[in-house]
Design a protein around this motif. Sequence first.
Motif, PDB file in Angstrom:
ATOM      1  N   THR A 160       0.837  -1.203   0.000  1.00 17.26           N
ATOM      2  CA  THR A 160       0.000   0.000   0.000  1.00 17.26           C
ATOM      3  C   THR A 160       0.868   1.249   0.000  1.00 17.26           C
ATOM      4  O   THR A 160       0.623   2.191  -0.756  1.00 17.26           O
ATOM      5  CB  THR A 160      -0.940   0.005   1.215  1.00 17.26           C
ATOM      6  N   LEU A 161       1.904   1.265   0.830  1.00 27.04           N
ATOM      7  CA  LEU A 161       2.795   2.424   0.894  1.00 27.04           C
ATOM      8  C   LEU A 161       3.468   2.677  -0.450  1.00 27.04           C
ATOM      9  O   LEU A 161       3.512   3.814  -0.937  1.00 27.04           O
ATOM     10  CB  LEU A 161       3.844   2.217   1.989  1.00 27.04           C
ATOM     11  N   MET A 162       3.970   1.630  -1.074  1.00 27.81           N
ATOM     12  CA  MET A 162       4.617   1.785  -2.377  1.00 27.81           C
ATOM     13  C   MET A 162       3.595   2.165  -3.449  1.00 27.81           C
ATOM     14  O   MET A 162       3.908   2.904  -4.380  1.00 27.81           O
ATOM     15  CB  MET A 162       5.363   0.512  -2.760  1.00 27.81           C
ATOM     16  N   SER A 163       2.369   1.700  -3.299  1.00 22.81           N
ATOM     17  CA  SER A 163       1.302   2.080  -4.233  1.00 22.81           C
ATOM     18  C   SER A 163       1.020   3.569  -4.166  1.00 22.81           C
ATOM     19  O   SER A 163       0.728   4.201  -5.185  1.00 22.81           O
ATOM     20  CB  SER A 163       0.021   1.297  -3.933  1.00 22.81           C
ATOM     21  N   VAL A 164       1.101   4.148  -2.984  1.00 23.84           N
ATOM     22  CA  VAL A 164       0.934   5.599  -2.837  1.00 23.84           C
ATOM     23  C   VAL A 164       2.104   6.324  -3.489  1.00 23.84           C
ATOM     24  O   VAL A 164       1.914   7.278  -4.251  1.00 23.84           O
ATOM     25  CB  VAL A 164       0.796   5.988  -1.347  1.00 23.84           C
ATOM     26  N   LEU A 165       3.318   5.861  -3.235  1.00 25.59           N
ATOM     27  CA  LEU A 165       4.503   6.498  -3.824  1.00 25.59           C
ATOM     28  C   LEU A 165       4.470   6.438  -5.344  1.00 25.59           C
ATOM     29  O   LEU A 165       4.848   7.392  -6.020  1.00 25.59           O
ATOM     30  CB  LEU A 165       5.775   5.826  -3.305  1.00 25.59           C
ATOM     31  N   TYR A 166       3.973   5.334  -5.886  1.00 22.30           N
ATOM     32  CA  TYR A 166       3.986   5.136  -7.333  1.00 22.30           C
ATOM     33  C   TYR A 166       2.740   5.650  -8.051  1.00 22.30           C
ATOM     34  O   TYR A 166       2.710   5.738  -9.262  1.00 22.30           O
ATOM     35  CB  TYR A 166       4.215   3.655  -7.637  1.00 22.30           C
ATOM     36  N   GLY A 167       1.691   5.982  -7.298  1.00 25.30           N
ATOM     37  CA  GLY A 167       0.507   6.563  -7.922  1.00 25.30           C
ATOM     38  C   GLY A 167      -0.646   5.606  -8.138  1.00 25.30           C
ATOM     39  O   GLY A 167      -1.631   5.983  -8.759  1.00 25.30           O
ATOM     40  N   LEU A 168      -0.561   4.382  -7.637  1.00 26.09           N
ATOM     41  CA  LEU A 168      -1.694   3.465  -7.761  1.00 26.09           C
ATOM     42  C   LEU A 168      -2.821   3.847  -6.817  1.00 26.09           C
ATOM     43  O   LEU A 168      -3.986   3.635  -7.112  1.00 26.09           O
ATOM     44  CB  LEU A 168      -1.256   2.025  -7.469  1.00 26.09           C
ATOM     45  N   HIS A 169      -2.466   4.376  -5.639  1.00 21.64           N
ATOM     46  CA  HIS A 169      -3.441   4.824  -4.647  1.00 21.64           C
ATOM     47  C   HIS A 169      -3.099   6.249  -4.229  1.00 21.64           C
ATOM     48  O   HIS A 169      -1.920   6.608  -4.168  1.00 21.64           O
ATOM     49  CB  HIS A 169      -3.419   3.950  -3.391  1.00 21.64           C
ATOM     50  N   ARG A 170      -4.117   7.029  -3.911  1.00 19.00           N
ATOM     51  CA  ARG A 170      -3.905   8.351  -3.330  1.00 19.00           C
ATOM     52  C   ARG A 170      -3.973   8.232  -1.819  1.00 19.00           C
ATOM     53  O   ARG A 170      -4.804   7.489  -1.288  1.00 19.00           O
ATOM     54  CB  ARG A 170      -4.988   9.316  -3.798  1.00 19.00           C
ATOM     55  N   PRO A 171      -3.127   8.969  -1.107  1.00 18.33           N
ATOM     56  CA  PRO A 171      -3.209   8.912   0.348  1.00 18.33           C
ATOM     57  C   PRO A 171      -4.493   9.585   0.842  1.00 18.33           C
ATOM     58  O   PRO A 171      -4.988  10.525   0.209  1.00 18.33           O
ATOM     59  CB  PRO A 171      -1.972   9.687   0.808  1.00 18.33           C
ATOM     60  N   ASP A 172      -5.026   9.090   1.952  1.00 19.31           N
ATOM     61  CA  ASP A 172      -6.182   9.751   2.570  1.00 19.31           C
ATOM     62  C   ASP A 172      -5.737  11.042   3.241  1.00 19.31           C
ATOM     63  O   ASP A 172      -6.486  12.011   3.302  1.00 19.31           O
ATOM     64  CB  ASP A 172      -6.846   8.818   3.586  1.00 19.31           C
ATOM     65  N   SER A 173      -4.522  11.037   3.749  1.00 20.45           N
ATOM     66  CA  SER A 173      -3.911  12.255   4.269  1.00 20.45           C
ATOM     67  C   SER A 173      -2.406  12.136   4.062  1.00 20.45           C
ATOM     68  O   SER A 173      -1.888  11.061   3.790  1.00 20.45           O
ATOM     69  CB  SER A 173      -4.260  12.473   5.744  1.00 20.45           C
ATOM     70  N   GLY A 174      -1.728  13.258   4.175  1.00 21.92           N
ATOM     71  CA  GLY A 174      -0.309  13.297   3.878  1.00 21.92           C
ATOM     72  C   GLY A 174      -0.095  13.534   2.391  1.00 21.92           C
ATOM     73  O   GLY A 174      -1.052  13.744   1.646  1.00 21.92           O
ATOM     74  N   LEU A 204       0.079  12.254  -7.951  1.00 20.00           N
ATOM     75  CA  LEU A 204       0.068  11.248  -9.006  1.00 20.00           C
ATOM     76  C   LEU A 204      -1.353  10.723  -9.138  1.00 20.00           C
ATOM     77  O   LEU A 204      -1.951  10.294  -8.165  1.00 20.00           O
ATOM     78  CB  LEU A 204       1.036  10.113  -8.668  1.00 20.00           C
ATOM     79  N   ARG A 205      -1.889  10.762 -10.331  1.00 22.98           N
ATOM     80  CA  ARG A 205      -3.256  10.310 -10.552  1.00 22.98           C
ATOM     81  C   ARG A 205      -3.323   8.879 -11.074  1.00 22.98           C
ATOM     82  O   ARG A 205      -4.354   8.253 -11.077  1.00 22.98           O
ATOM     83  CB  ARG A 205      -3.965  11.264 -11.487  1.00 22.98           C
ATOM     84  N   SER A 206      -2.203   8.373 -11.554  1.00 25.67           N
ATOM     85  CA  SER A 206      -2.122   6.998 -12.039  1.00 25.67           C
ATOM     86  C   SER A 206      -0.650   6.635 -12.132  1.00 25.67           C
ATOM     87  O   SER A 206       0.211   7.506 -12.117  1.00 25.67           O
ATOM     88  CB  SER A 206      -2.786   6.876 -13.417  1.00 25.67           C
ATOM     89  N   PRO A 207      -0.347   5.334 -12.250  1.00 28.74           N
ATOM     90  CA  PRO A 207       1.053   4.954 -12.387  1.00 28.74           C
ATOM     91  C   PRO A 207       1.638   5.501 -13.690  1.00 28.74           C
ATOM     92  O   PRO A 207       1.084   5.276 -14.755  1.00 28.74           O
ATOM     93  CB  PRO A 207       1.024   3.432 -12.427  1.00 28.74           C
ATOM     94  N   PRO A 208       2.701   6.269 -13.611  1.00 31.12           N
ATOM     95  CA  PRO A 208       3.291   6.847 -14.816  1.00 31.12           C
ATOM     96  C   PRO A 208       4.126   5.844 -15.607  1.00 31.12           C
ATOM     97  O   PRO A 208       4.817   5.031 -15.026  1.00 31.12           O
ATOM     98  CB  PRO A 208       4.167   7.966 -14.275  1.00 31.12           C
ATOM     99  N   THR A 209       4.014   5.911 -16.924  1.00 33.28           N
ATOM    100  CA  THR A 209       4.838   5.070 -17.795  1.00 33.28           C
ATOM    101  C   THR A 209       5.239   5.901 -19.006  1.00 33.28           C
ATOM    102  O   THR A 209       4.376   6.235 -19.796  1.00 33.28           O
ATOM    103  CB  THR A 209       4.083   3.819 -18.274  1.00 33.28           C
ATOM    104  N   PRO A 210       6.474   6.264 -19.199  1.00 34.73           N
ATOM    105  CA  PRO A 210       7.534   6.136 -18.206  1.00 34.73           C
ATOM    106  C   PRO A 210       7.321   7.121 -17.071  1.00 34.73           C
ATOM    107  O   PRO A 210       6.607   8.106 -17.247  1.00 34.73           O
ATOM    108  CB  PRO A 210       8.796   6.464 -18.997  1.00 34.73           C
ATOM    109  N   SER A 211       7.931   6.880 -15.963  1.00 39.83           N
ATOM    110  CA  SER A 211       7.697   7.663 -14.765  1.00 39.83           C
ATOM    111  C   SER A 211       8.302   9.062 -14.866  1.00 39.83           C
ATOM    112  O   SER A 211       9.504   9.200 -14.982  1.00 39.83           O
ATOM    113  CB  SER A 211       8.308   6.947 -13.566  1.00 39.83           C
TER     114      SER A 211
END
Length: 110
Positions: free
Chosen positions: A55-69, A80-87
């Motif tokens: 979950t934490l890496m998903s937030v860093l990479y853009g798969l999930h948005r944090p609820d706070s922070g 990040l609104r989605s996983p970037p390719t290329p990043s």
Amino acid sequence: MSAAAGEPAADVPAAELVAVTKRFGPVLANDAIDLAVAKGEIHAVVGENGAGKSTLMSVLYGLHRPDSGHVRREGRRIRLRSPPTPSPTGSAWCTSVSGCSPSSPWPRTW
């Protein structure tokens, strides 16, 4: 930021998670997590199953948005609104399932 060609200052992390909290319904996956990664560093996030690593890496990479922070890249707050390719952030996430190999579709830069 330093004045030289827009390069970030040496003490500014390349990627940073600041007080990231993520819930899935009543389940608290991440609770106010801070993580700073300097350019060129490689980190392993380890823990028991269900500890919130993916979950934490998903937030860093853009798969999930944090609820706070929030997430920062070179000192700038980003969304990040989605996983970037290329990043555009220069980050890559190699999971134990997908791995990173020359044939992998994932970006291999960090």
